[in-house]
Write a protein that holds these residues in place. Structure first.
Motif, PDB file in Angstrom:
ATOM      1  N   UNK A 198       0.815  -1.227   0.000  1.00 29.20           N
ATOM      2  CA  UNK A 198       0.000   0.000   0.000  1.00 29.20           C
ATOM      3  C   UNK A 198       0.841   1.267   0.000  1.00 29.20           C
ATOM      4  N   UNK A 199       2.143   1.128   0.184  1.00 29.22           N
ATOM      5  CA  UNK A 199       2.993   2.303   0.342  1.00 29.22           C
ATOM      6  C   UNK A 199       4.348   1.973  -0.259  1.00 29.22           C
ATOM      7  N   UNK A 200       4.923   2.889  -1.051  1.00 28.53           N
ATOM      8  CA  UNK A 200       6.233   2.580  -1.622  1.00 28.53           C
ATOM      9  C   UNK A 200       7.329   3.120  -0.704  1.00 28.53           C
ATOM     10  N   UNK A 201       8.539   2.565  -0.801  1.00 30.13           N
ATOM     11  CA  UNK A 201       9.624   3.090   0.043  1.00 30.13           C
ATOM     12  C   UNK A 201       9.913   4.561  -0.273  1.00 30.13           C
ATOM     13  N   UNK A 202       9.519   5.009  -1.465  1.00 28.95           N
ATOM     14  CA  UNK A 202       9.818   6.394  -1.846  1.00 28.95           C
ATOM     15  C   UNK A 202       8.856   7.400  -1.219  1.00 28.95           C
ATOM     16  N   UNK A 203       7.915   6.912  -0.425  1.00 30.57           N
ATOM     17  CA  UNK A 203       6.967   7.843   0.199  1.00 30.57           C
ATOM     18  C   UNK A 203       7.547   8.485   1.466  1.00 30.57           C
ATOM     19  N   UNK A 204       8.711   8.033   1.922  1.00 30.86           N
ATOM     20  CA  UNK A 204       9.345   8.714   3.062  1.00 30.86           C
ATOM     21  C   UNK A 204      10.690   9.277   2.611  1.00 30.86           C
ATOM     22  N   UNK A 205      11.143  10.316   3.341  1.00 35.02           N
ATOM     23  CA  UNK A 205      12.414  10.953   2.978  1.00 35.02           C
ATOM     24  C   UNK A 205      13.566   9.960   3.120  1.00 35.02           C
ATOM     25  N   UNK A 206      13.515   9.140   4.182  1.00 36.29           N
ATOM     26  CA  UNK A 206      14.589   8.165   4.358  1.00 36.29           C
ATOM     27  C   UNK A 206      14.572   7.117   3.243  1.00 36.29           C
ATOM     28  N   UNK A 208      13.453   7.509   0.208  1.00 37.48           N
ATOM     29  CA  UNK A 208      13.955   8.145  -1.013  1.00 37.48           C
ATOM     30  C   UNK A 208      15.488   8.177  -0.999  1.00 37.48           C
ATOM     31  N   UNK A 209      16.048   8.527   0.152  1.00 35.17           N
ATOM     32  CA  UNK A 209      17.506   8.638   0.260  1.00 35.17           C
ATOM     33  C   UNK A 209      18.191   7.270   0.085  1.00 35.17           C
ATOM     34  N   UNK A 210      17.573   6.227   0.661  1.00 41.02           N
ATOM     35  CA  UNK A 210      18.198   4.901   0.656  1.00 41.02           C
ATOM     36  C   UNK A 210      17.851   4.057  -0.570  1.00 41.02           C
ATOM     37  N   UNK A 211      16.753   4.398  -1.245  1.00 48.24           N
ATOM     38  CA  UNK A 211      16.238   3.513  -2.291  1.00 48.24           C
ATOM     39  C   UNK A 211      16.106   4.228  -3.642  1.00 48.24           C
ATOM     40  N   UNK A 212      16.078   5.575  -3.613  1.00 48.33           N
ATOM     41  CA  UNK A 212      15.788   6.361  -4.815  1.00 48.33           C
ATOM     42  C   UNK A 212      16.739   6.096  -5.972  1.00 48.33           C
TER      43      UNK A 212
END
Ligand code: ADP
Ligand code: MG
Length: 224
Positions: A198-206, A208-212
């Motif tokens: 229901x939520x992608x890892x890119x939905x949080x700032x952390x 995005x930083x670790x997975x973007x």
């Protein structure tokens, strides 16, 4: 099947290397960031992706999942793809752990459906050995796809890089075995232990930083 449906798999013959969690992370990110209609076909009898999906559907009855999930036994996949494949932009096939290649022919057949395979590798000796063996399966897929005149690409990446393992040696050995390794890897992090449908890892700032960067490399290499 529509020729623009892409079938991919995050695969290795070894269990516990991150096939299922990374599949969920990439699939949800493609849905959220790129507006893709994504399906995960869970062919593992342990059905970890499907279980997560069912659990979260109960937890969030009013929300819509970012991606759809089907649990299918390997022998039903071809028929399913023929009938419903068109409905999706991208389909991920999550495979079970392979015991030995001969006994696991149905799993190898699953991979024949894929135009791209991404191989998670943990830099320990056993994992690298297993992955070197898995290269034979990748070569089989490559030659099958070449016969069919269909596109095929395979890459590897180091998962859980910050564990104390010989990552450089692993990268070097696999590169020599013919597996093109991603520039980006993933660290072993708490935020990756419970991925969501229901939520992608890119939905949080952390996230995005670790997975973007990893995600953007995925999109470039697999042209999605
Ligand atoms: N990058 C990571 N950071 C933290 N935990 C991870 C990471 N990759 C995998 N894991 C954990 O390792 C375990 C095995 O991952 P899983 O995706 O189920 O492997 P597989 O599908 O290859 O058997 C899970 O508990 C998962 O949460
Ligand atoms: Mg799994």
């Amino acid at each position: 099947m529509a020729s623009d449906t892409k079938i991919l798999s995050i695969s290795n013959s070894k269990g516990g290397v991150g096939k299922s969690v990374v599949t969920m992370m990439v699939a949800t990110a493609l849905a959220e960031k790129k507006g893709k209609k994504v399906l995960i076909i869970d062919c593992d009898s342990q059905a970890s992706v499907y279980e997560m999906y069912e659990q979260e559907k109960d937890m969030y009855p009013d929300k819509t999942p970012l991606v759809e999930v089907e649990a299918l036994s390997p022998r039903r996949v071809a028929t399913f793809l023929k009938r419903f494949g068109d409905d999706y932009d991208i389909i991920f096939i999550d495979i079970p752990r392979m015991t030995d290649k001969k006994a696991d022919n149905p799993t190898v057949m699953l991979l024949y459906n894929c135009s791209g395979i991404l191989v998670p590798v943990i830099g320990s000796e056993v994992d690298v050995l297993a992955t070197q063996e898995f290269m034979a399966v990748i070569e089989e897929c490559r030659s099958f796809k070449a016969d069919m005149k269909e596109e095929f690409t395979a890459h590897g990446f180091i998962n859980r890089r910050n564990l104390r393992k010989s990552n450089d040696l692993a990268e070097d050995l696999l590169h020599k075995a013919g597996l093109k390794m991603f520039k980006n890897s993933l660290s072993d992090l708490k935020i990756f232990t419970t991925p969501s449908i229901f939520k992608s890892p890119l939905s949080s700032a952390e996230g995005e930083r670790r997975f973007g960067e990893f995600f953007r490399e995925f999109c470039r290499k697999f042209k999605v």
